[in-house]
Design an enzyme around this catalytic site. Structure first.
Site, PDB file in Angstrom:
ATOM      1  N   LYS A  77      57.946  89.958  31.366  1.00 30.45           N
ATOM      2  CA  LYS A  77      58.659  91.116  31.905  1.00 30.45           C
ATOM      3  C   LYS A  77      58.614  92.263  30.899  1.00 30.45           C
ATOM      4  O   LYS A  77      58.728  92.051  29.690  1.00 30.45           O
ATOM      5  CB  LYS A  77      60.109  90.730  32.221  1.00 30.45           C
ATOM      6  N   SER A 152      65.987  92.405  38.899  1.00 31.81           N
ATOM      7  CA  SER A 152      65.031  93.369  38.379  1.00 31.81           C
ATOM      8  C   SER A 152      63.703  92.751  37.943  1.00 31.81           C
ATOM      9  O   SER A 152      62.742  93.476  37.645  1.00 31.81           O
ATOM     10  CB  SER A 152      65.645  94.102  37.183  1.00 31.81           C
ATOM     11  N   SER A 176      69.032  88.820  37.959  1.00 33.94           N
ATOM     12  CA  SER A 176      67.693  89.425  37.954  1.00 33.94           C
ATOM     13  C   SER A 176      66.535  88.453  37.802  1.00 33.94           C
ATOM     14  O   SER A 176      65.384  88.858  37.921  1.00 33.94           O
ATOM     15  CB  SER A 176      67.605  90.484  36.847  1.00 33.94           C
TER      16      SER A 176
END
EC number: 6.3.5.7
Length: 484
Positions: A77, A152, A176
């Site tokens: 990420k 996210s 997330s």
């Protein structure tokens, strides 16, 4: 490489036996990403040269039996800093930020021989539930490209679900990791707060953020956590607690286990079809010899407002460092120092980030601190006590990960409150600092449903045990996006 039919164990065996080299694996992975990502848009940047260099080094050194991740390509990420690889947190503010160091988790993965093939898209500074808040692109759900992948960590989840990589790292502040995992039909694990170092994670909310894993298989997640977990003297919030072998209880039966199912998790706002999948999962656990009992977590209804006050307040403090002076985006043709601050932040941050900074600044202001931030902290304590009371009598808590399946792109982006409520079932876990996972639990209208498993502090092992038992009883992973 066909990651749909492969586990980390199987990859490890192929690499150990010489059936495939790490260099071949990386080349195939990069080729697959280049082919698939035109539709999914999971990646912000590829680390092609670095991945090939690392793969060659792994091939030259050989792979030991106790190195299950050696030579395995994974995605990261884009809020986890990676030396020499641009790290943006999906924000214009950090569009050209090239870190000079690796996050602790990256150092651990590198030492284990894992290979970073690229950085995945996300909501800007991890603020969002759909990955629509990225400054650069909108990632699509692996199952339906008209739907969101969640957020996210939507890029990481979509990359794994689409078969671009076998595993990825994400971060979880209010769901997330788990929410995108549920939306994409994969396994997402948020460890106990303090289990994994946050050093090198671009901060959103420091008391809530936690790095975790996204994989196709439960054991793969356990193997990843084995590597990245542990105390770090550079992160004072990491726990100096022994790290067990998280794979040790996988394969053990769950007979006699006491499982709780909160009535609030199947109530108002939860799609009845999703609730039915969770009830079916509960029946499966009972058939395996566990008991499943309805309980109450009465303060669940206050979790979302409490979370958004706390998280936004911490974000307003953490993001003060992005001022257009030291690093990051700087507005052009500024008149004075105040103009640098105002215009750089106004132009560098996206709408959702600015909304949360404003909310947090308001909540921390002298006239409203007691009414908002202090009260939110008190509610956080009540939510934590709710969990503690249940865990006095039960080994695990289950429920849906999300109230609905993945929604359409653009459907909620203009309504922040509706978007925020999508996290109602995941946020309480972060407020209490507990470990939790989302595992595939079937489909509604052709879209994946996630089953959330919540454990006691530092008892990820029981989550893996129960998740693996459930995984073994079902064939949801045999169903692949696009019928591939």
């Amino acid at each position: 490489m066909d990651y749909f039919k492969t586990s980390i164990d199987q990859l490890h065996e192929q690499l150990r036996s010489g059936k495939v080299t790490s260099s071949q694996l990386v080349d195939e992975t990069l080729a697959g990403i280049n082919q698939l990502d035109a539709e999914v848009d999971a990646f912000l940047a590829l680390n092609a040269d670095g991945a090939k260099e690392k793969a060659a080094a792994v091939d030259a050194a050989g792979i030991a039996d106790d190195q299950p991740l050696a030579g395995v390509p994974i995605a990261i990420k884009d809020n986890i800093v990676t030396k020499g690889v641009v790290t943006t947190a999906a924000s214009k503010m950090l569009a050209n930020f090239n870190p000079i160091y690796d996050a602790t988790v990256m150092q651990k993965l590198d030492a284990a021989g894992a290979i970073n093939v690229g950085k995945t898209n996300m909501d800007e500074f991890a603020m969002g539930s759909s990955t629509e808040n990225s400054a650069f692109k909108t990632t699509k759900n692996a199952w339906d490209h008209t739907r969101v992948p969640g957020g996210s960590s939507g890029g990481s989840a979509a990359a794994v679900a689409a078969g671009e990589v076998i595993a990825a790292l994400g971060s979880d502040t209010g769901g997330s990791i788990r929410q995108p995992a549920a939306f994409n039909g994969i396994v997402g694990v948020k460890p106990t707060y303090g289990r994994v170092s946050r050093w090198g994670l671009i901060a959103f909310s420091s008391s809530l953020d936690q790095i975790g894993t996204l994989t196709r298989h439960v054991k793969d997640a356990a193997q990843l956590l084995n590597v990245i977990a542990g105390h770090d003297e550079r992160d004072s919030t990491t726990a100096d607690t022994p790290v067990p072998d998280f794979t040790a209880k996988i394969g053990q039966d769950i007979k006699g286990m006491k499982i709780a199912l909160p009535k609030e998790y199947l109530g108002k706002g939860v799609d009845p079809a999703v609730a039915d999948k969770i009830k079916a999962a509960a029946k499966q656990f009972e058939d395996m010899g566990a008991t499943v009992t309805e309980v109450s977590l009465p303060h669940t209804q206050y979790a979302v407002p409490s979370y958004y006050i706390i998280a936004s307040s911490e974000a307003s403090s953490n993001l003060q460092r992005f001022d257009g002076i030291r690093y990051g985006f700087r507005a052009k043709d500024v008149k004075n120092i105040e103009d640098v601050y105002v215009r750089s932040r106004s132009e560098g941050f996206g709408p959702e980030v600015k909304r949360r900074i404003m909310l947090g600044t308001f909540s921390l202001s002298a006239g409203f601190y007691d009414a908002y931030f202090k009260k939110a902290g008190q509610v956080r304590t009540l939510i934590t006590r709710d969990f503690e009371d249940v865990f006095k009598d039960y080994d695990l808590i289950i429920g849906p990960t999300t109230p609905t399946v993945a929604f359409k792109i653009g459907e909620k982006v203009t309504d922040p409150v509706t978007m925020y409520m999508n996290d109602i079932l995941t946020i309480p876990v972060n407020l209490a600092g507990l470990p939790a996972a989302s595992v595939p639990a079937g489909f509604v209208d052709g879209m994946p449903v996630g089953l959330q498993l919540i454990g006691k502090h530092f008892d990820e092992s029981t989550i893996f045990q129960v998740a693996a038992a459930f995984e073994a009883q079902n064939d949801y992973l045999a169903q692949i996006p696009g019928g591939k």
